[in-house]
Design an enzyme around this catalytic site. Structure first.
Site, PDB file in Angstrom:
ATOM      1  N   ASP A   1      -0.252  -1.505  31.397  1.00  0.00           N
ATOM      2  CA  ASP A   1      -1.045  -0.881  31.089  1.00  0.00           C
ATOM      3  C   ASP A   1      -1.570  -1.199  30.141  1.00  0.00           C
ATOM      4  O   ASP A   1      -2.904  -1.130  29.715  1.00  0.00           O
ATOM      5  CB  ASP A   1       0.067   0.776  31.188  1.00  0.00           C
ATOM      6  CG  ASP A   1       0.520   1.330  32.717  1.00  0.00           C
ATOM      7  OD1 ASP A   1      -0.352   1.522  33.159  1.00  0.00           O
ATOM      8  OD2 ASP A   1       0.868   1.807  31.867  1.00  0.00           O
TER       9      ASP A   1
ATOM     10  N   LYS B   1       8.771   5.695  33.359  1.00  0.00           N
ATOM     11  CA  LYS B   1       8.300   5.163  33.160  1.00  0.00           C
ATOM     12  C   LYS B   1       9.354   4.448  31.755  1.00  0.00           C
ATOM     13  O   LYS B   1       9.612   3.083  31.521  1.00  0.00           O
ATOM     14  CB  LYS B   1       7.073   4.713  32.517  1.00  0.00           C
ATOM     15  CG  LYS B   1       5.698   4.983  33.230  1.00  0.00           C
ATOM     16  CD  LYS B   1       4.512   4.500  32.731  1.00  0.00           C
ATOM     17  CE  LYS B   1       3.193   4.511  33.567  1.00  0.00           C
ATOM     18  NZ  LYS B   1       2.025   4.835  33.012  1.00  0.00           N
TER      19      LYS B   1
HETATM   20  P1  NAP Z   1       2.340  12.289  28.515  1.00  0.00           P
HETATM   21  O1  NAP Z   1       3.162  11.340  28.144  1.00  0.00           O
HETATM   22  O2  NAP Z   1       2.810  13.651  28.823  1.00  0.00           O
HETATM   23  O3  NAP Z   1       1.246  12.338  26.901  1.00  0.00           O
HETATM   24  C1  NAP Z   1       0.074  13.783  27.191  1.00  0.00           C
HETATM   25  C2  NAP Z   1      -0.519  13.588  25.988  1.00  0.00           C
HETATM   26  O4  NAP Z   1      -1.382  14.285  26.398  1.00  0.00           O
HETATM   27  C3  NAP Z   1       0.176  13.743  25.125  1.00  0.00           C
HETATM   28  O5  NAP Z   1       0.037  13.515  23.381  1.00  0.00           O
HETATM   29  C4  NAP Z   1       0.007  14.938  24.896  1.00  0.00           C
HETATM   30  O6  NAP Z   1      -0.043  15.833  23.976  1.00  0.00           O
HETATM   31  C5  NAP Z   1      -0.908  15.603  25.230  1.00  0.00           C
HETATM   32  N1  NAP Z   1      -1.844  17.005  26.256  1.00  0.00           N
HETATM   33  C6  NAP Z   1      -0.972  16.752  26.667  1.00  0.00           C
HETATM   34  N2  NAP Z   1      -2.351  18.867  26.858  1.00  0.00           N
HETATM   35  C7  NAP Z   1      -2.522  19.016  26.079  1.00  0.00           C
HETATM   36  C8  NAP Z   1      -3.340  19.593  25.669  1.00  0.00           C
HETATM   37  N3  NAP Z   1      -3.905  20.688  26.512  1.00  0.00           N
HETATM   38  N4  NAP Z   1      -4.117  19.544  24.447  1.00  0.00           N
HETATM   39  C9  NAP Z   1      -4.188  18.325  23.568  1.00  0.00           C
HETATM   40  N5  NAP Z   1      -3.310  17.470  24.410  1.00  0.00           N
HETATM   41  C10 NAP Z   1      -2.202  17.537  25.524  1.00  0.00           C
HETATM   42  O7  NAP Z   1       1.287  11.761  29.622  1.00  0.00           O
HETATM   43  P2  NAP Z   1       0.678   9.600  29.442  1.00  0.00           P
HETATM   44  O8  NAP Z   1       2.121   9.255  30.222  1.00  0.00           O
HETATM   45  O9  NAP Z   1       0.839   9.374  28.068  1.00  0.00           O
HETATM   46  O10 NAP Z   1      -0.358  10.111  30.325  1.00  0.00           O
HETATM   47  C11 NAP Z   1      -2.027  10.641  29.581  1.00  0.00           C
HETATM   48  C12 NAP Z   1      -2.662  10.497  30.393  1.00  0.00           C
HETATM   49  O11 NAP Z   1      -3.376   9.537  31.219  1.00  0.00           O
HETATM   50  C13 NAP Z   1      -2.234  11.468  31.799  1.00  0.00           C
HETATM   51  O12 NAP Z   1      -3.848  11.801  32.527  1.00  0.00           O
HETATM   52  C14 NAP Z   1      -2.546  10.180  33.066  1.00  0.00           C
HETATM   53  O13 NAP Z   1      -3.049   9.993  34.309  1.00  0.00           O
HETATM   54  C15 NAP Z   1      -3.308   9.118  32.295  1.00  0.00           C
HETATM   55  N6  NAP Z   1      -3.398   7.605  32.790  1.00  0.00           N
HETATM   56  C16 NAP Z   1      -4.108   6.775  33.214  1.00  0.00           C
HETATM   57  C17 NAP Z   1      -4.449   5.533  33.218  1.00  0.00           C
HETATM   58  C18 NAP Z   1      -4.953   4.936  33.505  1.00  0.00           C
HETATM   59  O14 NAP Z   1      -5.200   3.377  34.551  1.00  0.00           O
HETATM   60  N7  NAP Z   1      -6.305   4.859  33.405  1.00  0.00           N
HETATM   61  C19 NAP Z   1      -2.704   5.231  32.657  1.00  0.00           C
HETATM   62  C20 NAP Z   1      -1.539   5.569  32.430  1.00  0.00           C
HETATM   63  C21 NAP Z   1      -2.239   7.121  32.142  1.00  0.00           C
HETATM   64  P3  NAP Z   1       1.302  16.880  22.894  1.00  0.00           P
HETATM   65  O15 NAP Z   1       2.287  15.437  22.247  1.00  0.00           O
HETATM   66  O16 NAP Z   1       0.737  17.270  21.814  1.00  0.00           O
HETATM   67  O17 NAP Z   1       1.934  17.119  24.448  1.00  0.00           O
END
Ligand code: NAP
Length: 271
Positions: free
Chosen positions: A101, A65
């Site tokens: 998004d 992205k």
């Molecule tokens: P990302 O950029 O990799 O960010 C991941 C986030 O999760 C960071 O804030 C990370 O914290 C945190 N995290 C991961 N493991 C953790 C743990 N064990 N304990 C606490 N915090 C944790 O991913 P993203 O693109 O933002 O996506 C995040 C989620 O949203 C995914 O599950 C994705 O599928 C979902 N999503 C859904 C939609 C929808 O349309 N519903 C759209 C987009 C994304 P740190 O900064 O400390 O690593």
């Protein structure tokens, strides 16, 4: 036949093909939406491939992205401000990048609560949080970001005019809306928010949609909160993609049904 698809790595469990193909079929659009698994090192070639093959549009997901921005010909102003593209439209060979998004988050929340002046606690500071915080600030909400890695929350807070806290401080958080944007709870019965915190919020939304009712949403429902699942956002952002690609009104109910059916089939292992 126009071809659309999703580029990401991995993409095999994406619900987008089910959602968009159902919409194309229902509206009689002669188009197909497929999976384009694209490893990080192949992104540049994949983008050239979109031009070469005349692919009409793609959804863009993790981990591309942000990296895709410099590879496109034109960017929507909002995508530029968020720093992420989740939608590409091929306009006669020129690739235009947009972000839907943020609209997904905005529509999912604002059909339940007016966000202006409300306090929204955002858990997480990754890519999904960035689009969400942009939407929340546009809607006039006050945003508090709680993240495991504090520096990441601070960076986002500086960019969008929010406040940042370490995730450990979530036990003291309060507000009107709680929005969970981390991957915690994905295919697991875990929540990043202690149960006793939830009754301080009117509305709780989780971006995770596998399972549809995550542990966070189950506990929020039991605490008397209104809950919004991650599929609601997925369908709204997909609807906006459909609108950009076809110029047609997206059949949202049908797209939701198709995504739910696909989710069920994946859960039952038929996939
Ligand atoms: P990302 O950029 O990799 O960010 C991941 C986030 O999760 C960071 O804030 C990370 O914290 C945190 N995290 C991961 N493991 C953790 C743990 N064990 N304990 C606490 N915090 C944790 O991913 P993203 O693109 O933002 O996506 C995040 C989620 O949203 C995914 O599950 C994705 O599928 C979902 N999503 C859904 C939609 C929808 O349309 N519903 C759209 C987009 C994304 P740190 O900064 O400390 O690593």
């Amino acid at each position: 036949m126009n071809v659309y698809g999703i580029i990401g790595w991995p993409v095999s469990h994406s619900l987008s093909p089910a959602m968009h193909n159902a919409a194309f079929k229902a509206l009689g659009v002669k188009a197909l939406y497929g999976l384009f698994p694209t490893p990080p090192e192949a992104l540049k070639e994949a983008v050239s491939g979109l031009r070469a093959l005349g692919i009409r549009g793609v959804s863009v997901t993790i981990p591309h992205k942000e990296k895709i921005l410099p590879l496109l010909d034109e960017l929507d102003e909002v995508a530029l401000r968020i720093g992420a593209v989740n939608t590409v439209v091929n306009r006669e060979g020129r690739l235009y990048g947009a972000n839907t998004d943020w609209l997904g988050v905005y529509q999912a929340l604002s059909e339940r609560i007016s966000l202006k002046g409300k306090v929204v606690v955002v858990v997480g500071a990754g890519g999904a949080a960035r689009a969400a915080i942009f939407a929340l600030k546009e809607a006039g909400a006050e945003v508090l970001i709680y993240n495991r890695t504090l520096e990441r929350a601070e960076k986002l807070a500086r960019a969008f005019g929010a406040r940042a806290f370490p995730l450990e401080a979530i036990s003291r958080a309060e507000g009107d809306v709680l929005l969970q944007t981390t991957s915690v709870g994905l295919k697991e019965d875990r929540s990043p928010v202690p149960e006793e915190v939830l009754s301080r919020f009117k509305v709780v939304m989780d971006m995770v949609y596998q399972p549809l009712e995550t542990r966070l949403l189950r506990e929020a429902r039991q605490a008397g909160c209104e809950t919004i699942d991650g599929l609601t956002m997925l369908v709204y952002q997909g609807g906006e993609q459909f609108r950009l690609w076809t110029g047609l009104e997206p059949p949202l109910d049908l797209m939701r049904q198709a995504a739910e059916k696909e989710l069920e089939e994946q859960k039952d292992g038929k996939f």
